[in-house]
Design a protein around this motif. Structure first.
Motif, PDB file in Angstrom:
ATOM      1  N   LYS A  99       0.832  -1.198   0.000  1.00 27.58           N
ATOM      2  CA  LYS A  99       0.000   0.000   0.000  1.00 27.58           C
ATOM      3  C   LYS A  99       0.873   1.256   0.000  1.00 27.58           C
ATOM      4  N   ASP A 100       1.942   1.244   0.800  1.00 28.04           N
ATOM      5  CA  ASP A 100       2.856   2.382   0.845  1.00 28.04           C
ATOM      6  C   ASP A 100       3.544   2.580  -0.498  1.00 28.04           C
ATOM      7  N   PHE A 101       3.938   1.481  -1.092  1.00 30.09           N
ATOM      8  CA  PHE A 101       4.600   1.545  -2.395  1.00 30.09           C
ATOM      9  C   PHE A 101       3.660   2.112  -3.456  1.00 30.09           C
ATOM     10  N   ILE A 102       2.421   1.672  -3.459  1.00 36.67           N
ATOM     11  CA  ILE A 102       1.431   2.160  -4.445  1.00 36.67           C
ATOM     12  C   ILE A 102       1.177   3.646  -4.242  1.00 36.67           C
ATOM     13  N   ARG A 103       1.044   4.071  -2.973  1.00 29.72           N
ATOM     14  CA  ARG A 103       0.836   5.496  -2.708  1.00 29.72           C
ATOM     15  C   ARG A 103       2.004   6.336  -3.205  1.00 29.72           C
ATOM     16  N   THR A 104       3.208   5.871  -2.940  1.00 32.87           N
ATOM     17  CA  THR A 104       4.396   6.599  -3.366  1.00 32.87           C
ATOM     18  C   THR A 104       4.478   6.653  -4.888  1.00 32.87           C
ATOM     19  N   ALA A 105       4.224   5.524  -5.547  1.00 34.18           N
ATOM     20  CA  ALA A 105       4.264   5.477  -7.010  1.00 34.18           C
ATOM     21  C   ALA A 105       3.194   6.384  -7.603  1.00 34.18           C
ATOM     22  N   LEU A 164       1.821   9.078  -6.190  1.00 38.84           N
ATOM     23  CA  LEU A 164       2.226  10.466  -5.962  1.00 38.84           C
ATOM     24  C   LEU A 164       3.310  10.877  -6.951  1.00 38.84           C
ATOM     25  N   LEU A 165       4.278  10.002  -7.153  1.00 34.69           N
ATOM     26  CA  LEU A 165       5.350  10.286  -8.112  1.00 34.69           C
ATOM     27  C   LEU A 165       4.787  10.434  -9.526  1.00 34.69           C
ATOM     28  N   ILE A 187       5.000  13.756 -11.885  1.00 37.31           N
ATOM     29  CA  ILE A 187       5.593  13.721 -13.235  1.00 37.31           C
ATOM     30  C   ILE A 187       4.590  14.234 -14.258  1.00 37.31           C
ATOM     31  N   LEU A 188       3.331  13.806 -14.157  1.00 37.88           N
ATOM     32  CA  LEU A 188       2.296  14.275 -15.084  1.00 37.88           C
ATOM     33  C   LEU A 188       2.128  15.792 -14.981  1.00 37.88           C
ATOM     34  N   PHE A 189       2.093  16.321 -13.782  1.00 36.32           N
ATOM     35  CA  PHE A 189       1.976  17.760 -13.581  1.00 36.32           C
ATOM     36  C   PHE A 189       3.159  18.492 -14.209  1.00 36.32           C
TER      37      PHE A 189
END
Length: 185
Positions: A15-21, A23-24, A28-30
């Motif tokens: 879950k932490d990994f998915i949240r971090t990915a 957010l990243l 990047i899209l922004f």
């Protein structure tokens, strides 16, 4: 001597990994959107003289239909209409229209009206290809290949370029559009 207590290593869950990915990815899209907006400079519209000269350079004899367009559509604010039409005796086999309006709004209305006409053609055929785009800076286009015909519609600011022809004329339509700067080679 007793060993100092070490802090337990934090455990990262999926879950932490998915949240971090996520957010990243959003960051990047922004960043990419900001880059696109910063570097997408407006395309300069071509002039009626450029269109005229390009058509003549291909051996075509364009006509200036501005007065006829104004008479048929009073209040539309058409500044220039350059066109070329080629027929096989019964049907148009190649048509290239360039319209310059007094304002961008009039060009947008014309573009949308022609897009609506092309959408009707698009619905009539089961096999076709369509490419559309809107506003990288000040540009919109609609390209349709359906029923053995090729339709090309492009708007830059207050100008509209509309062309269509049989598949045999796709090359010349693309070449003229490229020479005018509407498409890349």
């Amino acid at each position: 001597m007793p060993r100092p207590k070490q802090k337990p290593k934090p455990k990262y869950t999926a879950k932490d990994f998915i949240r971090t990915a996520l957010l990243l990815g959003v960051m990047i899209l922004f960043f990419l959107i900001l880059l696109t907006l910063a570097f997408s400079s407006p395309v300069a519209p071509v002039t009626d003289q450029q269109v005229w000269d390009t058509l003549v350079s291909h051996g075509y004899t364009p006509t200036d239909n501005t007065e006829a367009i104004d008479a048929a559509n009073p209040g539309v604010n058409t500044q220039k209409n350059i066109s070329y039409r080629e027929t096989d005796g019964e049907r148009e086999t190649l048509r290239i229209e360039f319209l310059a309006f007094g304002d961008t709004r009039s060009a947008m209305i014309c573009f949308r009206s022609l897009c609506s006409d092309l959408d009707g053609i698009h619905r009539d055929y089961l096999t076709q290809s369509v490419a559309t785009s809107g506003n990288p800076a000040n540009v919109a286009y609609y390209i349709l290949k359906a029923g053995g015909k090729y339709y090309y519609l492009f708007r830059v600011d207050n100008t509209v370029l509309y062309a269509y022809g049989g598949e045999a004329n796709m090359g010349i339509i693309n070449q003229i559009a490229s020479e005018l700067g509407y498409v890349d080679d």
